[in-house]
Design a protein around this motif. Structure first.
Motif, PDB file in Angstrom:
ATOM      1  N   TYR A  69      21.817  58.663  37.611  1.00 31.54           N
ATOM      2  CA  TYR A  69      21.098  57.304  37.262  1.00 31.54           C
ATOM      3  C   TYR A  69      19.682  58.193  37.503  1.00 31.54           C
ATOM      4  O   TYR A  69      19.667  58.114  39.061  1.00 31.54           O
ATOM      5  N   VAL A  70      18.836  56.945  37.005  1.00 28.34           N
ATOM      6  CA  VAL A  70      17.446  56.912  37.558  1.00 28.34           C
ATOM      7  C   VAL A  70      17.132  55.310  37.465  1.00 28.34           C
ATOM      8  O   VAL A  70      17.416  54.589  36.770  1.00 28.34           O
ATOM      9  N   HIS A  71      16.201  55.036  38.635  1.00 29.03           N
ATOM     10  CA  HIS A  71      16.233  54.042  38.839  1.00 29.03           C
ATOM     11  C   HIS A  71      14.087  53.573  39.247  1.00 29.03           C
ATOM     12  O   HIS A  71      14.374  54.004  40.102  1.00 29.03           O
ATOM     13  N   VAL A  72      13.709  52.984  38.536  1.00 28.78           N
ATOM     14  CA  VAL A  72      12.451  52.683  38.393  1.00 28.78           C
ATOM     15  C   VAL A  72      12.148  51.378  39.217  1.00 28.78           C
ATOM     16  O   VAL A  72      12.334  50.480  37.891  1.00 28.78           O
ATOM     17  N   LEU A  73      11.365  51.274  39.817  1.00 26.45           N
ATOM     18  CA  LEU A  73      10.855  49.674  39.791  1.00 26.45           C
ATOM     19  C   LEU A  73       9.253  49.043  38.973  1.00 26.45           C
ATOM     20  O   LEU A  73       8.550  50.455  39.828  1.00 26.45           O
ATOM     21  N   ALA A  74       9.171  48.544  38.372  1.00 29.00           N
ATOM     22  CA  ALA A  74       8.186  48.387  37.438  1.00 29.00           C
ATOM     23  C   ALA A  74       7.571  47.303  38.363  1.00 29.00           C
ATOM     24  O   ALA A  74       7.873  45.836  37.587  1.00 29.00           O
ATOM     25  N   SER A  75       6.441  47.527  39.385  1.00 29.16           N
ATOM     26  CA  SER A  75       5.979  46.441  40.472  1.00 29.16           C
ATOM     27  C   SER A  75       4.570  45.955  40.023  1.00 29.16           C
ATOM     28  O   SER A  75       4.095  46.830  39.379  1.00 29.16           O
ATOM     29  N   PRO A  76       4.045  45.618  40.461  1.00 28.93           N
ATOM     30  CA  PRO A  76       2.185  45.254  40.734  1.00 28.93           C
ATOM     31  C   PRO A  76       2.062  46.688  41.054  1.00 28.93           C
ATOM     32  O   PRO A  76       0.835  47.016  40.920  1.00 28.93           O
ATOM     33  N   SER A  77       2.236  47.508  42.172  1.00 35.61           N
ATOM     34  CA  SER A  77       2.008  48.237  42.162  1.00 35.61           C
ATOM     35  C   SER A  77       1.965  49.855  40.987  1.00 35.61           C
ATOM     36  O   SER A  77       1.401  51.142  41.120  1.00 35.61           O
ATOM     37  N   ASP A  96      15.381  41.361  37.601  1.00 34.26           N
ATOM     38  CA  ASP A  96      14.152  41.464  37.553  1.00 34.26           C
ATOM     39  C   ASP A  96      14.028  41.069  38.838  1.00 34.26           C
ATOM     40  O   ASP A  96      15.425  40.288  39.954  1.00 34.26           O
ATOM     41  N   GLN A  97      13.638  41.451  39.892  1.00 34.63           N
ATOM     42  CA  GLN A  97      13.170  40.566  41.332  1.00 34.63           C
ATOM     43  C   GLN A  97      12.468  39.714  40.967  1.00 34.63           C
ATOM     44  O   GLN A  97      10.592  39.674  41.516  1.00 34.63           O
ATOM     45  N   ALA A  98      12.324  38.812  42.215  1.00 35.48           N
ATOM     46  CA  ALA A  98      11.101  37.745  43.170  1.00 35.48           C
ATOM     47  C   ALA A  98      10.981  38.077  44.316  1.00 35.48           C
ATOM     48  O   ALA A  98      12.446  38.234  45.038  1.00 35.48           O
ATOM     49  N   GLY A 226      11.115  26.729  50.755  1.00 36.09           N
ATOM     50  CA  GLY A 226       9.392  26.195  50.923  1.00 36.09           C
ATOM     51  C   GLY A 226       8.598  27.982  50.712  1.00 36.09           C
ATOM     52  O   GLY A 226       7.945  27.885  51.176  1.00 36.09           O
ATOM     53  N   TRP A 227       9.252  28.569  49.961  1.00 31.85           N
ATOM     54  CA  TRP A 227       9.554  30.272  50.717  1.00 31.85           C
ATOM     55  C   TRP A 227       8.541  30.314  49.035  1.00 31.85           C
ATOM     56  O   TRP A 227       9.007  29.522  48.518  1.00 31.85           O
ATOM     57  N   THR A 228       6.922  30.737  48.804  1.00 36.03           N
ATOM     58  CA  THR A 228       6.226  30.677  47.777  1.00 36.03           C
ATOM     59  C   THR A 228       6.555  32.716  47.203  1.00 36.03           C
ATOM     60  O   THR A 228       7.269  33.119  47.881  1.00 36.03           O
ATOM     61  N   LEU A 229       6.528  32.307  46.042  1.00 38.05           N
ATOM     62  CA  LEU A 229       6.659  33.717  44.948  1.00 38.05           C
ATOM     63  C   LEU A 229       5.890  33.906  44.900  1.00 38.05           C
ATOM     64  O   LEU A 229       4.521  33.630  44.562  1.00 38.05           O
ATOM     65  N   ASP A 230       5.185  35.856  45.488  1.00 34.17           N
ATOM     66  CA  ASP A 230       4.194  36.164  45.557  1.00 34.17           C
ATOM     67  C   ASP A 230       3.980  37.035  44.073  1.00 34.17           C
ATOM     68  O   ASP A 230       2.928  37.242  44.170  1.00 34.17           O
ATOM     69  N   HIS A 231       5.415  38.125  43.939  1.00 36.12           N
ATOM     70  CA  HIS A 231       5.083  38.805  42.497  1.00 36.12           C
ATOM     71  C   HIS A 231       7.485  38.744  42.123  1.00 36.12           C
ATOM     72  O   HIS A 231       7.739  39.165  42.404  1.00 36.12           O
ATOM     73  N   SER A 232       7.039  39.715  41.569  1.00 34.97           N
ATOM     74  CA  SER A 232       8.192  40.195  40.727  1.00 34.97           C
ATOM     75  C   SER A 232       7.680  41.243  40.362  1.00 34.97           C
ATOM     76  O   SER A 232       7.096  41.874  39.964  1.00 34.97           O
ATOM     77  N   ALA A 233       9.354  41.361  40.021  1.00 31.60           N
ATOM     78  CA  ALA A 233       8.752  43.297  39.393  1.00 31.60           C
ATOM     79  C   ALA A 233      10.360  43.375  38.823  1.00 31.60           C
ATOM     80  O   ALA A 233      11.455  42.766  38.381  1.00 31.60           O
ATOM     81  N   ALA A 234      10.837  44.398  37.768  1.00 38.11           N
ATOM     82  CA  ALA A 234      11.426  44.765  36.835  1.00 38.11           C
ATOM     83  C   ALA A 234      12.346  45.644  37.489  1.00 38.11           C
ATOM     84  O   ALA A 234      11.630  47.078  37.276  1.00 38.11           O
ATOM     85  N   ASP A 235      13.407  46.222  37.758  1.00 38.56           N
ATOM     86  CA  ASP A 235      14.391  47.546  37.378  1.00 38.56           C
ATOM     87  C   ASP A 235      14.734  48.141  36.363  1.00 38.56           C
ATOM     88  O   ASP A 235      15.413  47.328  35.671  1.00 38.56           O
ATOM     89  N   TRP A 236      14.472  49.348  35.617  1.00 42.98           N
ATOM     90  CA  TRP A 236      14.425  49.716  34.688  1.00 42.98           C
ATOM     91  C   TRP A 236      16.011  51.094  35.140  1.00 42.98           C
ATOM     92  O   TRP A 236      15.373  52.186  36.563  1.00 42.98           O
ATOM     93  N   ILE A 237      17.060  50.980  34.501  1.00 44.35           N
ATOM     94  CA  ILE A 237      17.723  51.951  34.742  1.00 44.35           C
ATOM     95  C   ILE A 237      18.123  53.186  33.488  1.00 44.35           C
ATOM     96  O   ILE A 237      18.215  52.704  32.424  1.00 44.35           O
ATOM     97  N   LEU A 238      17.958  54.389  33.973  1.00 42.50           N
ATOM     98  CA  LEU A 238      18.566  55.229  32.787  1.00 42.50           C
ATOM     99  C   LEU A 238      19.848  56.641  33.526  1.00 42.50           C
ATOM    100  O   LEU A 238      19.737  56.372  34.701  1.00 42.50           O
ATOM    101  N   ASP A 239      20.819  55.643  32.785  1.00 42.25           N
ATOM    102  CA  ASP A 239      22.258  56.255  33.773  1.00 42.25           C
ATOM    103  C   ASP A 239      21.917  58.144  33.209  1.00 42.25           C
ATOM    104  O   ASP A 239      22.003  58.744  31.792  1.00 42.25           O
TER     105      ASP A 239
END
Length: 242
Positions: A69-77, A96-98, A226-239
């Protein structure tokens, strides 16, 4: 959210992922990180795609590492719109990752006991029990062992042994990972309490963070602690085809 913190998190996790001899391949834009001892997508990922996505280069890097598979993390970077482009290439949106953060207090953590090399089996037993029938640790034990014993890692357990976590100090941040509770201890607020105490194990002011499935039990526990949400990211996978 600052891009500097996003980059620090990604560099920390890159260093965690390559424990045991992993590799990093530079793409035209972004990088591919692979872990030879752990096939789980979390430790095999492409990130930092700021320009056009090099689909062929990413696929070649994952294949060379023996991944199907190929896994791409689509984050703010990564650049805006990357997820839409990946969908057009046949990638599926897997999760989706928090990314939640707090800061160390350096005040200590009564109730959390540091573990040593000889405690790995007990640590892994709690981890596996926490997942029950959904446990996917089989065949990946060596990856957990190497992370547990890496000199940058600091594993802990609760006083009763029913909960475990691992702190990974790398670069300017500390990542909290492998948070687990035996099923008999779940639903009692123990996870929230562990996350509250973890601040005391990190020097005052040092960023402490974790990532986990958005909306899942660990995400809810971190929010309650009390941990604050800083950002999120999405996992995209191609089999990939065999």
């Amino acid at each position: 959210m600052s891009l500097g913190f996003v980059h620090a998190c990604e560099q920390n996790h890159l260093n965690l992922s390559v424990i045991g001899g992993g590799g990093v391949v530079q793409l035209a834009a972004g990088k591919v990180v692979t872990c030879p001892v752990d096939p789980l997508f979390v430790y095999n990922w492409a990130f930092g795609v700021r320009l056009a996505y090099d689909a062929a280069g990413a696929e070649a890097a994952f294949k060379a590492a023996g991944r199907d598979y190929v896994h791409v993390l689509a984050s703010p970077s990564s650049r805006p719109g990357l997820g839409d482009d990946l969908a057009g290439l046949g990638y599926r949106h897997a999760e989706d990752q928090a990314y939640r953060r707090t800061a160390g207090s350096g005040s200590g953590a009564p109730g959390l006991l540091e573990l040593g090399d000889g405690d790995f089996d007990a640590f892994l037993e709690v981890w596996r029990d926490s997942w029950g029938a959904q446990d996917r640790t089989g065949g990946r034990e060596e990856a957990y062992r190497r992370r547990f014993r890496d000199p940058r890692s600091r594993p802990y357990r609760t006083a009763d042994g029913g909960g475990v976590l691992l702190l990974f100090d790398s670069g300017t941040t500390t990542q909290l990972c492998h948070l687990a509770l035996q099923r008999a201890a779940q639903g009692r607020g123990t996870g929230r309490r562990m996350l509250e105490l973890a601040r005391g194990l990190v020097p005052a002011g040092r960023p402490l963070w974790l990532f986990t499935e958005a909306g899942g039990s660990a995400d809810r526990a971190a929010a309650a602690a009390g941990w604050t949400l800083d950002h999120s990211a999405a996992d995209w996978i191609l089999d990939l085809d065999a």
